[in-house]
Design a protein around this motif. Sequence first.
Motif, PDB file in Angstrom:
ATOM      1  N   LEU A 105     -43.923  -2.976 -63.337  1.00 49.99           N
ATOM      2  CA  LEU A 105     -43.826  -2.237 -62.071  1.00 49.99           C
ATOM      3  C   LEU A 105     -45.194  -1.637 -61.777  1.00 49.99           C
ATOM      4  O   LEU A 105     -45.713  -0.850 -62.573  1.00 49.99           O
ATOM      5  CB  LEU A 105     -42.778  -1.125 -62.151  1.00 49.99           C
ATOM      6  CG  LEU A 105     -42.730  -0.164 -60.960  1.00 49.99           C
ATOM      7  CD1 LEU A 105     -42.259  -0.893 -59.702  1.00 49.99           C
ATOM      8  CD2 LEU A 105     -41.838   1.035 -61.262  1.00 49.99           C
ATOM      9  N   THR A 106     -45.781  -2.019 -60.653  1.00 51.89           N
ATOM     10  CA  THR A 106     -47.082  -1.488 -60.235  1.00 51.89           C
ATOM     11  C   THR A 106     -46.897  -0.680 -58.946  1.00 51.89           C
ATOM     12  O   THR A 106     -46.336  -1.193 -57.974  1.00 51.89           O
ATOM     13  CB  THR A 106     -48.097  -2.616 -59.983  1.00 51.89           C
ATOM     14  OG1 THR A 106     -48.219  -3.402 -61.180  1.00 51.89           O
ATOM     15  CG2 THR A 106     -49.458  -2.047 -59.609  1.00 51.89           C
ATOM     16  N   ILE A 107     -47.330   0.565 -58.967  1.00 49.79           N
ATOM     17  CA  ILE A 107     -47.149   1.466 -57.823  1.00 49.79           C
ATOM     18  C   ILE A 107     -48.503   1.799 -57.203  1.00 49.79           C
ATOM     19  O   ILE A 107     -49.483   2.060 -57.911  1.00 49.79           O
ATOM     20  CB  ILE A 107     -46.426   2.759 -58.264  1.00 49.79           C
ATOM     21  CG1 ILE A 107     -44.973   2.446 -58.627  1.00 49.79           C
ATOM     22  CG2 ILE A 107     -46.471   3.821 -57.183  1.00 49.79           C
ATOM     23  CD1 ILE A 107     -44.183   3.627 -59.128  1.00 49.79           C
ATOM     24  N   LYS A 108     -48.542   1.809 -55.870  1.00 53.27           N
ATOM     25  CA  LYS A 108     -49.764   2.151 -55.141  1.00 53.27           C
ATOM     26  C   LYS A 108     -49.476   3.353 -54.236  1.00 53.27           C
ATOM     27  O   LYS A 108     -48.603   3.303 -53.374  1.00 53.27           O
ATOM     28  CB  LYS A 108     -50.243   0.958 -54.311  1.00 53.27           C
ATOM     29  CG  LYS A 108     -51.518   1.250 -53.518  1.00 53.27           C
ATOM     30  CD  LYS A 108     -51.921   0.047 -52.671  1.00 53.27           C
ATOM     31  CE  LYS A 108     -53.168   0.361 -51.837  1.00 53.27           C
ATOM     32  NZ  LYS A 108     -53.543  -0.786 -50.969  1.00 53.27           N
ATOM     33  N   GLU A 109     -50.220   4.424 -54.456  1.00 48.97           N
ATOM     34  CA  GLU A 109     -50.094   5.630 -53.644  1.00 48.97           C
ATOM     35  C   GLU A 109     -51.486   6.010 -53.112  1.00 48.97           C
ATOM     36  O   GLU A 109     -52.497   5.704 -53.734  1.00 48.97           O
ATOM     37  CB  GLU A 109     -49.535   6.791 -54.478  1.00 48.97           C
ATOM     38  CG  GLU A 109     -48.162   6.548 -55.058  1.00 48.97           C
ATOM     39  CD  GLU A 109     -47.693   7.686 -55.936  1.00 48.97           C
ATOM     40  OE1 GLU A 109     -47.099   8.636 -55.398  1.00 48.97           O
ATOM     41  OE2 GLU A 109     -47.935   7.627 -57.159  1.00 48.97           O
ATOM     42  N   GLY A 110     -51.520   6.677 -51.977  1.00 45.92           N
ATOM     43  CA  GLY A 110     -52.809   7.092 -51.420  1.00 45.92           C
ATOM     44  C   GLY A 110     -52.646   7.834 -50.101  1.00 45.92           C
ATOM     45  O   GLY A 110     -51.558   7.871 -49.508  1.00 45.92           O
ATOM     46  N   VAL A 111     -53.771   8.407 -49.630  1.00 44.83           N
ATOM     47  CA  VAL A 111     -53.749   9.160 -48.376  1.00 44.83           C
ATOM     48  C   VAL A 111     -53.385   8.264 -47.215  1.00 44.83           C
ATOM     49  O   VAL A 111     -52.643   8.657 -46.300  1.00 44.83           O
ATOM     50  CB  VAL A 111     -55.128   9.826 -48.137  1.00 44.83           C
ATOM     51  CG1 VAL A 111     -55.156  10.540 -46.789  1.00 44.83           C
ATOM     52  CG2 VAL A 111     -55.456  10.792 -49.260  1.00 44.83           C
ATOM     53  N   VAL A 117     -44.691   4.867 -50.462  1.00 46.01           N
ATOM     54  CA  VAL A 117     -45.227   4.384 -51.740  1.00 46.01           C
ATOM     55  C   VAL A 117     -45.008   2.877 -51.795  1.00 46.01           C
ATOM     56  O   VAL A 117     -43.874   2.411 -51.668  1.00 46.01           O
ATOM     57  CB  VAL A 117     -44.523   5.054 -52.937  1.00 46.01           C
ATOM     58  CG1 VAL A 117     -44.937   4.380 -54.242  1.00 46.01           C
ATOM     59  CG2 VAL A 117     -44.844   6.536 -53.000  1.00 46.01           C
ATOM     60  N   GLU A 118     -46.094   2.130 -51.951  1.00 44.51           N
ATOM     61  CA  GLU A 118     -45.982   0.675 -52.098  1.00 44.51           C
ATOM     62  C   GLU A 118     -45.831   0.338 -53.584  1.00 44.51           C
ATOM     63  O   GLU A 118     -46.370   1.024 -54.455  1.00 44.51           O
ATOM     64  CB  GLU A 118     -47.221  -0.009 -51.530  1.00 44.51           C
ATOM     65  CG  GLU A 118     -47.396   0.151 -50.026  1.00 44.51           C
ATOM     66  CD  GLU A 118     -48.614  -0.599 -49.510  1.00 44.51           C
ATOM     67  OE1 GLU A 118     -49.099  -1.504 -50.244  1.00 44.51           O
ATOM     68  OE2 GLU A 118     -49.075  -0.287 -48.408  1.00 44.51           O
ATOM     69  N   PHE A 119     -45.116  -0.731 -53.862  1.00 44.02           N
ATOM     70  CA  PHE A 119     -44.945  -1.140 -55.265  1.00 44.02           C
ATOM     71  C   PHE A 119     -44.780  -2.652 -55.353  1.00 44.02           C
ATOM     72  O   PHE A 119     -44.446  -3.333 -54.367  1.00 44.02           O
ATOM     73  CB  PHE A 119     -43.731  -0.448 -55.899  1.00 44.02           C
ATOM     74  CG  PHE A 119     -42.408  -0.899 -55.353  1.00 44.02           C
ATOM     75  CD1 PHE A 119     -41.738  -1.995 -55.886  1.00 44.02           C
ATOM     76  CD2 PHE A 119     -41.819  -0.226 -54.280  1.00 44.02           C
ATOM     77  CE1 PHE A 119     -40.520  -2.408 -55.382  1.00 44.02           C
ATOM     78  CE2 PHE A 119     -40.599  -0.637 -53.763  1.00 44.02           C
ATOM     79  CZ  PHE A 119     -39.950  -1.725 -54.312  1.00 44.02           C
TER      80      PHE A 119
END
Length: 451
Positions: A105-111, A117-119
Amino acid sequence: MDWNDKLLKASFRGIPFAIIDVSSSHGRRNATHEYPYRDKAWVEDIGRKVRKIKLNGFLVGSSLLYKSSDIITQRDNLVAACEKMGVGTLVHPTFGELTVSVDDLTIKEGVSNGNTVEFSLSVTESGLRVFAITNIKEIESTVDNSYLSVIASVASSYISSVKMILMKSNQAIKTLVKTTGYWENSITSITDEASNLVNTVNDLFGNRKYGRYSSGDVGGHVNGVNGNVTNTDDTNDYNLLMKQKIISSILNKSKTANNLSSINGLNNAGDIDDYTKNICVGIQSILDSGLSKYDMLNAFEKLYWLQYVEYDVDNKNIIVLAMTNLYFKIIIAALFAKISAEYIPSSYDDAMSVLKRVILVLDDALLLVGNYSLDDVYIQLKQLKSDIINAVNVKGANLSHLTEVITYAPVPALTMANQLYQDANRADELIVSANPIHPAFMPTKFNALSE
């Protein structure tokens, strides 16, 4: 109904999310066999390829689309669901419900993501530890069919390999007779060793009344591994009981000896068909020797690793010698697998131990027939191996595991049984399992059932 109407709401272990795209891999598993001096390989189909699925999606905070909570809570719930041990249920947008195991599971968070939250979630379709066939009789029948196919295939290959050589060489016939004589003596020796008087008596009386070293049923028996108790009536006439047991053992030995004697007597190459059949009957005579399934497993395993060697033979005799050894070993390996399917394991660990022994023998047998390019025998042996893995796994799947018990000082068996199982009646089981010097002083380290 258009495509959008057919889509299902995606989720994993009850955690909903939105999907951007999905990819999956499908196909067949193939084993490629390449042989010397052959331009083309034989590709063996060994089943459907495991389905791997990758989902790219996102979570939305307080989404009305799938009635979600705040974004941080959703993210934590998804991470917890993916890190939980074991398989889980994935609702795929088009495949529906799938039982899967999480790979990554890879999660991408950002401003720039804002309240999302993309994953990326990678999973592998998983099956149950218990195989599709769960009926024990059906499993044993499948193994028996595979066993008979192996016997028929190897007998046909053996006859076609040696018959022409035997028709042209009397020395080759002598080599064959000497080789089979070696195997006959080995079978007799190993079965006699396993069915001696001491084993016969030990297999008669039970350990509940006659001590932990007795493994029979008379007087009651408790299994030191699975805790099963057999309450068999004791006897008042020991002489009669012993006479009956000894007579039964002698009759079984006599029957085995008669079957083995049928191996001898090849006078000319024209008799090779009957001779091949007699060899098979002779080896199968171990099944009529009166041995327990456990003793048979040990006997067949010991027999398989034997090898008759003769020196100063010409090329034709070497072929007869090698093919005869091969014929004996493949029949023994097949019978070893057949008995292991009939053997009732006492625990999951016992089942896996037997399976490991059988696979070791069958893998060596596969290597042997592969070296001689006996493709038909190879295919039948592969099927037998697949069936035996299925059978042993099914029999052992629901059995308890063994666990290591460690104490700081010797403890009485009654106290130990009460501590482990809250049942002092299981003390006999622990005594048989641990084999202490005295039941009041259990070893500080031994294996016992986990429950």
